[in-house]
Scaffold this motif. Structure first.
Motif, PDB file in Angstrom:
ATOM      1  N   ILE A  19      -7.102   8.466   0.270  1.00 28.90           N
ATOM      2  CA  ILE A  19      -5.867   8.004  -0.358  1.00 28.90           C
ATOM      3  C   ILE A  19      -6.125   7.624  -1.816  1.00 28.90           C
ATOM      4  CG2 ILE A  19      -4.203   6.091  -0.358  1.00 28.90           C
ATOM      5  CD1 ILE A  19      -4.218   6.251   2.704  1.00 28.90           C
ATOM      6  N   SER A  72       7.032   6.119  11.606  1.00 29.16           N
ATOM      7  CA  SER A  72       6.231   5.005  11.100  1.00 29.16           C
ATOM      8  C   SER A  72       4.944   5.528  10.478  1.00 29.16           C
ATOM      9  CB  SER A  72       5.935   3.990  12.202  1.00 29.16           C
ATOM     10  OG  SER A  72       5.203   4.602  13.230  1.00 29.16           O
ATOM     11  N   ARG A  75       5.419   6.074   6.823  1.00 29.26           N
ATOM     12  CA  ARG A  75       5.676   4.774   6.219  1.00 29.26           C
ATOM     13  C   ARG A  75       4.351   4.104   5.857  1.00 29.26           C
ATOM     14  NH1 ARG A  75      10.595   2.229   7.218  1.00 29.26           N
ATOM     15  NH2 ARG A  75      10.692   0.025   6.692  1.00 29.26           N
ATOM     16  N   ILE A  76       3.378   4.250   6.749  1.00 28.62           N
ATOM     17  CA  ILE A  76       2.061   3.658   6.506  1.00 28.62           C
ATOM     18  C   ILE A  76       1.362   4.368   5.350  1.00 28.62           C
ATOM     19  CG2 ILE A  76      -0.232   3.334   7.521  1.00 28.62           C
ATOM     20  CD1 ILE A  76       1.199   2.993  10.256  1.00 28.62           C
ATOM     21  N   MET A  78       2.541   6.244   2.932  1.00 32.61           N
ATOM     22  CA  MET A  78       3.170   6.168   1.611  1.00 32.61           C
ATOM     23  C   MET A  78       2.996   4.776   0.997  1.00 32.61           C
ATOM     24  SD  MET A  78       7.245   6.220   2.387  1.00 32.61           S
ATOM     25  CE  MET A  78       8.131   4.760   2.921  1.00 32.61           C
ATOM     26  N   ALA A  79       3.047   3.737   1.826  1.00 32.12           N
ATOM     27  CA  ALA A  79       2.853   2.379   1.302  1.00 32.12           C
ATOM     28  C   ALA A  79       1.422   2.235   0.784  1.00 32.12           C
ATOM     29  CB  ALA A  79       3.156   1.345   2.378  1.00 32.12           C
ATOM     30  N   LEU A  80       0.458   2.767   1.552  1.00 29.95           N
ATOM     31  CA  LEU A  80      -0.938   2.664   1.123  1.00 29.95           C
ATOM     32  C   LEU A  80      -1.164   3.434  -0.177  1.00 29.95           C
ATOM     33  CD1 LEU A  80      -2.759   3.049   4.574  1.00 29.95           C
ATOM     34  CD2 LEU A  80      -2.553   0.965   3.196  1.00 29.95           C
ATOM     35  N   ALA A  82       1.038   4.022  -2.490  1.00 29.53           N
ATOM     36  CA  ALA A  82       1.665   3.244  -3.570  1.00 29.53           C
ATOM     37  C   ALA A  82       0.742   2.109  -4.016  1.00 29.53           C
ATOM     38  CB  ALA A  82       3.011   2.694  -3.112  1.00 29.53           C
ATOM     39  N   MET A  83       0.094   1.461  -3.033  1.00 28.88           N
ATOM     40  CA  MET A  83      -0.840   0.377  -3.371  1.00 28.88           C
ATOM     41  C   MET A  83      -2.017   0.911  -4.192  1.00 28.88           C
ATOM     42  SD  MET A  83      -1.085  -1.580   0.283  1.00 28.88           S
ATOM     43  CE  MET A  83       0.401  -2.154   1.101  1.00 28.88           C
ATOM     44  N   SER A  86      -0.905   1.661  -7.697  1.00 31.57           N
ATOM     45  CA  SER A  86      -0.662   0.442  -8.452  1.00 31.57           C
ATOM     46  C   SER A  86      -1.982  -0.200  -8.872  1.00 31.57           C
ATOM     47  CB  SER A  86       0.187  -0.496  -7.602  1.00 31.57           C
ATOM     48  OG  SER A  86      -0.235  -1.813  -7.713  1.00 31.57           O
ATOM     49  N   ALA A  92       4.194   2.427  -8.836  1.00 30.22           N
ATOM     50  CA  ALA A  92       4.583   3.361  -7.779  1.00 30.22           C
ATOM     51  C   ALA A  92       5.560   2.670  -6.855  1.00 30.22           C
ATOM     52  CB  ALA A  92       3.362   3.810  -7.002  1.00 30.22           C
ATOM     53  N   ARG A  93       6.561   3.421  -6.379  1.00 31.64           N
ATOM     54  CA  ARG A  93       7.500   2.876  -5.389  1.00 31.64           C
ATOM     55  C   ARG A  93       7.643   3.875  -4.263  1.00 31.64           C
ATOM     56  NH1 ARG A  93      12.359   1.709  -9.447  1.00 31.64           N
ATOM     57  NH2 ARG A  93      11.006   0.888 -11.092  1.00 31.64           N
ATOM     58  N   SER A  94       7.479   3.393  -3.046  1.00 39.26           N
ATOM     59  CA  SER A  94       7.582   4.297  -1.901  1.00 39.26           C
ATOM     60  C   SER A  94       8.995   4.251  -1.317  1.00 39.26           C
ATOM     61  CB  SER A  94       6.552   3.919  -0.837  1.00 39.26           C
ATOM     62  OG  SER A  94       6.840   2.662  -0.281  1.00 39.26           O
ATOM     63  N   PHE A  95       9.428   5.382  -0.767  1.00 39.46           N
ATOM     64  CA  PHE A  95      10.766   5.489  -0.187  1.00 39.46           C
ATOM     65  C   PHE A  95      10.698   6.249   1.135  1.00 39.46           C
ATOM     66  CE2 PHE A  95      11.258   5.190  -4.768  1.00 39.46           C
ATOM     67  CZ  PHE A  95      12.241   4.216  -4.895  1.00 39.46           C
ATOM     68  N   THR A  96      11.401   5.762   2.127  1.00 41.29           N
ATOM     69  CA  THR A  96      11.518   6.509   3.379  1.00 41.29           C
ATOM     70  C   THR A  96      12.392   7.744   3.116  1.00 41.29           C
ATOM     71  OG1 THR A  96      13.542   5.380   4.026  1.00 41.29           O
ATOM     72  CG2 THR A  96      11.472   4.378   4.715  1.00 41.29           C
TER      73      THR A  96
ATOM     74  N   PRO B  62       0.858  -4.592  -4.107  1.00 41.84           N
ATOM     75  CA  PRO B  62       2.186  -5.036  -4.537  1.00 41.84           C
ATOM     76  C   PRO B  62       2.987  -5.483  -3.313  1.00 41.84           C
ATOM     77  CG  PRO B  62       1.707  -2.813  -5.341  1.00 41.84           C
ATOM     78  CD  PRO B  62       0.624  -3.176  -4.398  1.00 41.84           C
ATOM     79  N   ARG B  64       6.077  -5.470  -2.510  1.00 40.89           N
ATOM     80  CA  ARG B  64       7.075  -4.521  -2.007  1.00 40.89           C
ATOM     81  C   ARG B  64       6.421  -3.521  -1.073  1.00 40.89           C
ATOM     82  NH1 ARG B  64       8.931   0.652  -2.577  1.00 40.89           N
ATOM     83  NH2 ARG B  64      11.173   0.988  -2.746  1.00 40.89           N
ATOM     84  N   GLU B  65       5.260  -3.008  -1.454  1.00 41.40           N
ATOM     85  CA  GLU B  65       4.600  -1.976  -0.651  1.00 41.40           C
ATOM     86  C   GLU B  65       3.954  -2.581   0.588  1.00 41.40           C
ATOM     87  OE1 GLU B  65       5.200   1.070  -1.217  1.00 41.40           O
ATOM     88  OE2 GLU B  65       6.268   0.637  -3.078  1.00 41.40           O
ATOM     89  N   LEU B  69       4.634  -1.363   4.342  1.00 40.36           N
ATOM     90  CA  LEU B  69       3.546  -1.070   5.285  1.00 40.36           C
ATOM     91  C   LEU B  69       3.722  -1.862   6.583  1.00 40.36           C
ATOM     92  CD1 LEU B  69       0.681   0.293   5.602  1.00 40.36           C
ATOM     93  CD2 LEU B  69      -0.245  -1.903   4.897  1.00 40.36           C
ATOM     94  N   ARG B  75       8.518  -1.070  13.982  1.00 39.41           N
ATOM     95  CA  ARG B  75       9.108   0.244  14.230  1.00 39.41           C
ATOM     96  C   ARG B  75       8.424   0.884  15.438  1.00 39.41           C
ATOM     97  NH1 ARG B  75      11.799   2.874  10.030  1.00 39.41           N
ATOM     98  NH2 ARG B  75      12.175   5.082  10.350  1.00 39.41           N
TER      99      ARG B  75
END
Lengths: 422, 422
Positions: A19, A72, A75-76, A78-80, A82-83, A86, A92-96, B62, B64-65, B69, B75
């Motif tokens: 990642i 889900s 979701r995991i 994309m959040a990672l 984004a982190m 950053s 970075a902003r993640s979106f479903t 961050p 938000r992320e 996560l 979910r």
């Protein structure tokens, strides 16, 4: 300054370290002045692990809830991602899928994208952020339930977003360098293709090339999205799937590559009454069971018997269903019996040039004959010839055809396409 | 027919087998004719595993992320629970916090619920389905970003949904039988409390009883939601947290229970100038560092010195921050030094009856004195007396007070509340 949609599959984001590598690559693109929207799949084995959990709970989970569960996974990842981005100092902003405006039909597990309304992605990009979108998922237009797109869904998400955002390119990062003239595991001198038209790529995907899914190519073609298939492990140019000017294709007999597929089986319906409507009844029975027919051949009736045999190929995975469907209509149609043969392989030669060059067929079948390969079924389109052979003959046949058209020759493509690389 | 919101925590849905047990319990309630809305937390260790993944990717993710996560945890559990319920022949639909209409502030990691618009839940219930809602999460009113509610968030989700749906009860399933007169690990004859008022439960929660979080009780009180705290391993009645009629509370000195807390430390600011405004300056410095002060005591100045000592308690976890904040203002305020003592314990006696019965204090301090416990700080409310003692004295003090008020006597509560059980 360009706008690029980049898609990374599950193997590219399989663990924290990978990642971080993807994050570096994405931030590099952003720092080079591009707007970047990233589409990610779930990490490596996540989907399988979630499916196993579902199995432990229910033998036949409701599709709506299975989609809720599986989504889900992205979701995991994309959040990672984004982190990790950053962490490198970029925003970075993640979106479903739902937040990114991926509107789909309501068919859980294999929904189709109806529309993409990427307002929030646009805003994020305009504000200088890298947008990260969950691939493979959307929200149904009617019920507002979460849906998944089925196999290859993340590629389709990426292309659909690229179309909606009017992106300059959609980059599909994968574990190979691009699209090849044949499978390099079978043909050692197979060559990476620099450029391929949407039509050719459609035929390649439909004929067994796994690098891009059919649906994704169809979507790219409909909206003229330039797709760049490339390796996530190198910065080399991969294969561009684009609109190729017709003018360039008529110059000479351009043959793009050889695809093969050993995932199909051959079903033969023996002793069908030789009269109008019988073939239609056979195919309707199979189609009603949701089995995709591929190649079809009908053997002329034996003189005086009034009977004929019909063969078709279909995915091995659907074999049992197809046979059961046929058995149900046997008495009604009046055929004798069915045969099932899963020791077959399909070979396809693809190239836009062949439609104006009849010599292609001669060379193709000559190569097969010279290497002693027996052809069982033939089907053709304007830019493709496919044959069914014994599965044990498949690798030899692929090599023979690849050689006959000198596809491994590095000068071959370069001459034709000088100046069209992007 | 009643409408019940039932919340199951992470340990109740820790694996496939436990999820199936919860499903059976929920379906039983549905078959008994109730409308059921279930709120779930993430499975057992999921949140910790996700946090570990985040740590591998970024030292300071961050918020938000991080919320994006972590919310994948519920979910997963809610989809699995829906599958398990559907497996038993009942219909279930899962909803994220956002889909369930849980609108929050935008403070990621500790958002507060602003409003609940449970239109989709209402529809699902009206159509006969069991609604399953992800606890702990919502969507921010302004940015539409996914938020989490912080510690105890799932309980708050459940109570907020119960309020918005005008549910007949909110059931909080947990791993204990209910609220006890004291911690049964310290006081073997501690008794489960049948009924407790919102005010008493607030004091209990604030004084160290961990079974319900303060925020959740505040919410329940504001909207008069009857909360039933009960075991997920039995069908026994637990503890009802409800509006108790004042009339019942004045009959006699009702003492509800003894709570204790050893998570706090005592900070003493030595040698403060004994003049107006100094205490305020001390507390402002600590509050500005986001440290929650609990009990405060100021020792009268030594004759002629013009100096005084100020002590307060605060969570041990905030100790370092509090001391650093004070050090920064030492010269300005003009105190001598700070002392830090984390070998303290807090004991609180709670009961609505004590406000009209002065004999309670006498008996309370008598019990402590008889068992040789030295009291360091005292604070009181209308329905609570709290004292700070040595941590080594804490267990003995809890037992002594519990005995002095005969809280282990099963007849004690029964007499007072005959007829008020629900």
């Amino acid at each position: 300054m360009a706008l690029v949609v980049a898609k990374f599959g599950g193997s590219s984001v399989a663990d924290a370290d990978k990642i971080k590598r993807v994050a570096e690559r994405v931030v590099e693109q952003r720092r080079a002045g591009n707007d970047v929207c990233v589409v990610v799949s779930a990490m490596g084995d996540t989907t399988d692990e979630l499916l196993e959990l579902a199995e432990q709970v229910s033998p036949l989970p409701p599709p709506r809830e299975l989609d809720m569960l599986l989504t889900s996974g992205e979701r995991i990842s994309m959040a990672l991602l984004a982190m990790a981005i950053s962490n490198l100092g970029a925003e970075a902003r993640s979106f479903t899928g739902s937040q990114a405006g991926v509107i789909t039909t309501g068919t859980h597990g294999k929904a189709r994208i109806i529309d993409v309304t990427p307002g929030r992605i646009r805003t994020a990009l305009d504000e200088g952020a890298i947008a990260i979108v969950a691939g493979f998922q959307g929200v149904s237009q009617d019920t507002k339930d979460i849906t998944t797109l089925g196999r290859g869904g993340s590629d389709t998400t990426a292309v659909a977003l690229a179309a909606a955002l009017h992106a300059d390119a959609c980059e599909i990062y994968t574990d190979v360098d691009g699209v090849f003239t044949a499978d390099p595991r079978i043909v050692p001198n197979a060559r990476k293709i620099d450029t391929v038209s949407y039509e050719e790529m459609l035929e390649l995907a439909a004929s067994g090339a796994k690098v891009l899914m059919l649906r994704c190519v169809e979507y790219a073609r409909r909206y003229s999205v330039p797709v760049h298939v490339r390796s996530s492990f190198s910065t080399k140019q991969g294969t561009w799937v684009i609109d190729l000017p017709e003018a360039e294709l008529v110059e000479q007999a351009i043959i793009r590559g050889v695809a093969h597929d050993n995932s199909e089986a051959k079903v033969t319906v023996v002793g069908c009454p030789d009269k109008p409507g019988v073939a239609a009844a056979v195919f309707r029975a199979v189609a009603d069971a949701d089995v995709n027919l591929d190649m079809i051949v009908q053997v002329g009736s034996v003189a005086g018997s009034g009977r004929t045999d019909i063969s078709f190929t279909a995915p091995k995975a659907d074999g049992r269903v197809a046979l059961a469907a046929l058995e149900k209509v046997r008495a009604e149609i009046g055929f004798e019996k069915t045969l099932y043969d899963d020791h077959i392989g399909k070979l396809s030669l693809i190239g836009a040039g062949m439609k104006s060059h009849p010599g292609v067929s001669a060379r193709f079948f000559g190569a097969l004959a010279d290497s002693g390969v027996n052809v069982e079924i033939i089907s053709t389109s304007e830019i493709r010839i496919s044959v069914v052979v014994r599965d044990t003959d498949l690798a030899g046949a692929v090599k023979a055809v690849h050689d006959a058209f000198e596809l491994g020759d590095p000068d071959n493509q370069a001459i034709v396409y000088a100046g069209t690389g992007r």
